[in-house]
Design an enzyme around this catalytic site. Structure first.
Site, short mmCIF file in Angstrom:
data_model
loop_
_atom_site.label_atom_id
_atom_site.label_comp_id
_atom_site.label_asym_id
_atom_site.label_seq_id
_atom_site.Cartn_x
_atom_site.Cartn_y
_atom_site.Cartn_z
N HIS A 1 0.92 -1.22 -0.09
CA HIS A 1 0.17 -0.02 -0.04
C HIS A 1 0.87 1.47 -0.08
O HIS A 1 0.32 2.35 -0.30
CB HIS A 1 -0.99 0.01 1.25
N ASP B 1 -4.23 -13.20 3.27
CA ASP B 1 -5.53 -12.85 3.92
C ASP B 1 -6.67 -12.94 2.97
O ASP B 1 -7.87 -12.50 3.29
CB ASP B 1 -5.51 -11.11 4.32
C1 OKP Z 1 -2.99 -4.36 4.62
B1 OKP Z 1 -2.66 -5.51 3.69
C2 OKP Z 1 -9.87 -3.18 9.70
C3 OKP Z 1 -9.54 -2.26 8.78
C4 OKP Z 1 -8.48 -2.45 7.95
C5 OKP Z 1 -6.52 -1.59 6.68
C6 OKP Z 1 -6.36 -2.93 6.03
C7 OKP Z 1 -4.87 -2.92 5.58
C8 OKP Z 1 -4.57 -4.22 4.98
N1 OKP Z 1 -10.46 -3.05 10.72
N2 OKP Z 1 -7.73 -1.37 7.42
O1 OKP Z 1 -3.09 -5.47 2.44
O2 OKP Z 1 -3.13 -6.80 3.82
ZN ZN Z 2 -4.23 -7.46 2.62
#
Ligand code: OKP
Ligand code: ZN
Length: 350
Positions: free
Chosen positions: A165, A290
């Site tokens: 990101h 994820d």
């Molecule tokens: C990072 B990577 C959850 C809010 C999620 C950010 C997610 C970032 C993911 N309560 N906010 O791409 O795994």
């Molecule tokens: Zn992610």
């Protein structure tokens, strides 16, 4: 395969992230990487090495110098505001949106923190810069290890915080330095004429996309939750195909919540076909797990066993490959899922 593990990762340990009006415990925790290392101890896949320091010039080929200077001094400035801040994380709360000045660096620390970020979920802590810089070193070393005769087919940057990101001058989404972009740029600089980046994390790799959006030498492909409903929301749609010289060299494959492995694998086939047509000399895989059915913040339904096939499919591209570790928040399953990808890759790459 060769594995570069970040020895400084645990120094980045956020306490809380902002979520729906509350500060809640961070999802992106040191235990994530510890579980991967523990699983690799049970199922060894190759030598685990420590990376030499990353060249500043390589970091500056990816990130703006003033952004890097901010990151490396941010903690010191935060504590200088008030010694009691040492017990807190720095979280941004103000941002320059459209129409505001982004060319000027404000003197105020909170304003600078906001200038260089895009969410309030990415705490900056005492060891953040050291961890992020050492992570980039892992990505750079993984890329270097693929050069020359007798090089392994694949190398892995086992690191956190994640990177996909992070853009040229902003952090967010738990990411500070874009490790996949560092690997891709390093591969270019060591002679790969074209490099493909395949992002299989649940979330769109907005940082990586934006870094290479106007370049034809690095193809970026991302398979992810549809940004109409999923983080990072403001980028990752199918109509983003690149710009200028990079037109046609970005491919987004957004998928709906509930996507299972059969549907996900069909998107992977599309991604791999585009990559094959590009005929790159090397591949960088931004590896997030994820997409797992048990992930607490994501909504795809891949099962642990599916990651073996995912790795094998990627090996089918037949390319020298760098993996960088991205997301995955079902902490206890993290080791199994990541090592399954790598084992699936290794078994198919033989
Ligand atoms: C990072 B990577 C959850 C809010 C999620 C950010 C997610 C970032 C993911 N309560 N906010 O791409 O795994
Ligand atoms: Zn992610």
């Amino acid at each position: 395969m060769l594995i570069y593990a970040n020895p400084r990762h645990a120094g980045h340990s956020g306490r809380q992230e902002m979520y729906r009006g509350r500060l809640v415990p961070c999802h992106e925790v040191p235990a994530r990487l510890e579980h991967v290392l523990a699983e690799l101890a049970r199922r060894p896949l190759g030598e685990i090495r420590e990376a030499p320091p990353v060249a500043r010039a390589l970091l500056e080929a990816v990130h703006a110098p003033r952004y890097l200077r901010f990151l490396e001094t941010a903690w010191q400035q935060w504590v200088a505001l008030d010694p009691a801040n040492a017990e807190l994380d720095a979280l941004p709360s103000v941002w320059p949106v459209r129409g505001f000045r982004a060319d000027l660096e404000p003197a105020n620390f909170a304003a600078r923190l906001g200038l260089y970020s895009f969410d309030a979920g990415t705490p900056l802590t005492e060891g953040t810069w050291a961890a992020a810089e050492a992570g980039a070193a892992c990505a750079a070393a993984a890329a270097s290890s693929l050069a020359g005769s007798g090089a392994p087919r694949a190398a892995v940057a086992l690191t956190r915080p994640p990177g996909h990101h992070a853009g040229a001058d902003f952090f967010g989404g738990y990411c500070f330095v874009n490790n996949a972009a560092v690997a891709a740029q390093a591969l270019r600089e060591q002679g790969a004429r074209r490099v493909a980046v395949l992002d299989v994390d649940y979330h769109h790799g907005n940082g990586t996309q934006s870094l290479f959006y106007e370049r034809a030498d690095v193809l970026t492909v991302s398979i992810h939750g549809d940004p109409r409903t999923e983080y990072p929301f403001y980028l990752g749609h199918a109509d983003e195909t690149g710009a200028g010289a990079g037109l046609g060299f970005n491919l987004n494959l957004p998928l709906p919540a509930g996507t299972d492995f059969a549907q996900w694998r069909a998107a992977l086939a599309t991604a791999l076909a585009r990559i094959a047509a590009f005929a790159p000399d090397a591949l960088v895989v931004a590896l997030g797990v994820d997409t797992y059915e048990g992930d607490p913040i994501s909504r795809f339904r891949l099962a642990s066993g599916d990651y073996l096939q995912l790795g094998a499919d990627i090996a089918g591209a037949g390319l020298p490959t760098v993996f960088t570790l991205e997301g995955g928040y079902a902490v206890a399953a993290m080791g199994t899922n990541v090592v399954n990808v790598l084992e699936g890759f290794e078994a198919a790459a033989r």
